[in-house]
Design a protein around this motif. Structure first.
Motif, mmCIF file in Angstrom:
data_model
loop_
_atom_site.group_PDB
_atom_site.id
_atom_site.type_symbol
_atom_site.label_atom_id
_atom_site.label_comp_id
_atom_site.label_asym_id
_atom_site.label_seq_id
_atom_site.Cartn_x
_atom_site.Cartn_y
_atom_site.Cartn_z
ATOM 1 N N PHE A 91 0.836 -1.203 0.000
ATOM 2 C CA PHE A 91 0.000 0.000 0.000
ATOM 3 C C PHE A 91 0.875 1.259 0.000
ATOM 4 O O PHE A 91 0.889 2.014 0.972
ATOM 5 N N CYS A 94 0.314 5.009 1.660
ATOM 6 C CA CYS A 94 -0.726 4.913 2.687
ATOM 7 C C CYS A 94 -0.096 4.821 4.078
ATOM 8 O O CYS A 94 0.937 4.166 4.261
ATOM 9 N N GLU A 99 -5.265 1.285 5.570
ATOM 10 C CA GLU A 99 -5.296 0.622 4.275
ATOM 11 C C GLU A 99 -6.698 0.705 3.676
ATOM 12 O O GLU A 99 -7.674 0.396 4.333
#
Length: 172
Positions: A91, A94, A99
């Motif tokens: 991710f 992020c 997430e």
């Protein structure tokens, strides 16, 4: 701040959404409180690891994932909560713990708890602890085409009258 890749993903798929700034909130329940909405309207992503793959489970803020039920819905074996070190690199951009549930963007299967369909609008973390996205439940389901089933530990009956906050539908 929401990573631009998430915004581009939604826009490229024609998914209407609304950005919601809020006070820094680490937990999904704190996010609900910050935005003055029911925790049942806030969807959190729980990242699981199987023998060979990660998957994203999407459940309401107050709920907990039942690994046996996820295994039954997906046919996956040997499930466990993934460690941050296992999923954080998947991710990029992020914040860990924020997430997003957009498996199509990250190449991960998504499993959604069937109780979320009770909400017409759902708030999702989108890579940030200070901003969330509000989408129509149906738009999210059409976008992700996830597995769907009862994947949470049983909870007491939820009554609209018992919820502390209601949200008017967004105009989009």
């Amino acid at each position: 701040m929401i990573p631009e890749s998430i915004i581009q993903y939604l826009e490229s798929q024609g998914i209407p959404f609304e950005r919601k700034s809020h006070l820094r909130a680490i937990t999904a329940q704190a996010l609900a409180s910050s935005l003055h909405v029911s925790g049942f309207q806030v969807a959190k992503s729980v990242i699981l690891q199987s023998d060979d793959a990660l998957l994203i489970c999407v459940v309401s803020a107050p709920d907990t994932v039942n690994l046996d039920r996820v295994a039954s819905v997906t046919g996956t074996r040997n499930l466990r909560l993934a460690d941050e070190a296992e999923f954080a690199p998947r991710f990029p951009g992020c914040e860990v713990g924020a997430e997003p549930p957009f498996g199509g963007l990250y190449g991960l299967p998504v499993v959604v708890d069937e109780h979320l369909r009770d909400e017409s609008l759902v708030l999702f973390r989108a890579g940030s602890h200070t901003e969330a996205l509000e989408l129509r439940y149906d738009d999210f389901m059409n976008l992700e085409a996830p597995y769907l089933g009862n994947i949470i530990h049983d909870r007491p009956h939820k009554s609209r009258e018992d919820e502390s906050a209601e949200v008017a539908p967004s105009p989009y």
